[in-house]
Design an enzyme around this catalytic site. Structure first.
Site, PDB file in Angstrom:
ATOM      1  N   CYS A   1      -2.339  -4.814   3.409  1.00  0.00           N
ATOM      2  CA  CYS A   1      -0.953  -4.431   3.728  1.00  0.00           C
ATOM      3  C   CYS A   1      -0.612  -4.811   5.169  1.00  0.00           C
ATOM      4  CB  CYS A   1      -0.720  -2.949   3.418  1.00  0.00           C
ATOM      5  SG  CYS A   1       1.033  -2.556   3.225  1.00  0.00           S
TER       6      CYS A   1
ATOM      7  N   HIS B   1      -2.140  -2.178  -1.719  1.00  0.00           N
ATOM      8  CA  HIS B   1      -3.205  -1.266  -1.275  1.00  0.00           C
ATOM      9  C   HIS B   1      -4.352  -1.279  -2.284  1.00  0.00           C
ATOM     10  CE1 HIS B   1      -1.805   0.515   2.468  1.00  0.00           C
ATOM     11  NE2 HIS B   1      -0.589   0.267   2.003  1.00  0.00           N
TER      12      HIS B   1
ATOM     13  N   GLU C   1      -7.367  -0.617  -1.808  1.00  0.00           N
ATOM     14  CA  GLU C   1      -8.288   0.526  -1.662  1.00  0.00           C
ATOM     15  C   GLU C   1      -7.890   1.686  -2.573  1.00  0.00           C
ATOM     16  OE1 GLU C   1      -5.810  -0.059   0.302  1.00  0.00           O
ATOM     17  OE2 GLU C   1      -4.931   1.863   0.896  1.00  0.00           O
TER      18      GLU C   1
END
Ligand code: MN
Length: 255
Positions: free
Chosen positions: A116, A223, A225
């Protein structure tokens, strides 16, 4: 030895109502980044935004890999622009530290994974620019929603990944659905970077570095993660980064 992966963090003003502590400033990063690195076999270390070149150089000297986490807007002065009214909050200490750290990390050829804001910072550090605000600056395009209120592991839009790209190989797919939490994006691509994924409205959603040095530099706009539980392809990004960091550590030890 497992590779040491630096994870960037922000400064956050926060109080503690329970302990009745006054407002203080805290180093903060989402634990999903830390978890993602650890799951992939790396040892994550959270990097506080420190002032000065010496701190950045010293830290870069210890790292096998760098994960640039998401967060606030990068100040546009780093790509030679004045802020527009639609720019969101910036954190000067964080911007300065990450740009200084990247100088040293790039010099050393340390594998970099940007997520990001991290992908955006990477592009600027290498000489590119950003849209300060997509909806006011990306003209002639009907934008998809690049913001979501739904849970962060849920996808928001589709992404088309270039066949034959490094990221297509890592993720094992050329069509993805990803989450989206950004109002900025890569505008002019830095020399050496290639856009390897787009959303259907043409926004750059992933970049990778291609030159003869075979450095491992990869950025995604979503994102990843937060999507690790939704399928192996997002976890594969972390694994590929940690693996590249292992190779870098071995090369460094042999040098
Ligand atoms: Mn998006």
């Amino acid at each position: 030895m497992a590779p040491l992966i630096g994870v960037t963090a922000t400064l956050k003003e926060d109080g503690d109502a329970v302990a009745e502590r006054p407002l203080g400033r805290y180093v903060r990063t989402d634990f999903d980044y830390v978890d993602g690195v650890a799951e992939a076999g790396g040892v994550p270390v959270i990097l506080p935004p420190l002032a000065g070149s010496l701190a950045a150089e010293t830290i870069a000297g210890t790292l096998d890999g760098l994960l640039l986490s998401g967060g606030s807007d990068l100040h546009p002065s780093y790509y030679g622009q004045e802020p527009i009214p639609e720019l969101n909050v910036t954190v000067p200490e964080r911007d300065a530290f990450e740009m200084e750290l990247l100088k040293h990390v790039l010099l050393r050829g340390i594998p970099i994974f940007g997520i990001c804001r991290g992908m955006q910072v990477l592009n600027v550090a290498l000489g590119g620019t950003l849209y300060q605000d997509l909806s006011s600056q990306m003209e002639g395009v009907v934008l998809l929603g690049h913001r979501q209120e739904t849970p962060k592991w849920q996808p928001k839009h589709e992404v088309e990944v270039n066949a034959g790209s490094q990221i297509a190989g890592i993720m094992g797919s050329s069509e993805l659905k990803v989450n989206s939490y950004h109002h900025q994006a890569v505008r002019d691509l830095a020399p050496g970077l290639v856009t390897v994924a787009h959303s259907p409205d043409g926004v750059a959603e992933a970049v990778e570095y291609r030159d003869l040095s075979e450095r491992w530099i990869l950025g995604v706009q979503w994102h990843a993660e937060a999507m690790r539980t939704s399928g192996p392809e997002h976890r594969n990004l972390f694994s590929a980064h940690v693996e590249a960091a292992e190779h870098h550590a071995l090369r460094r030890a042999a040098a």
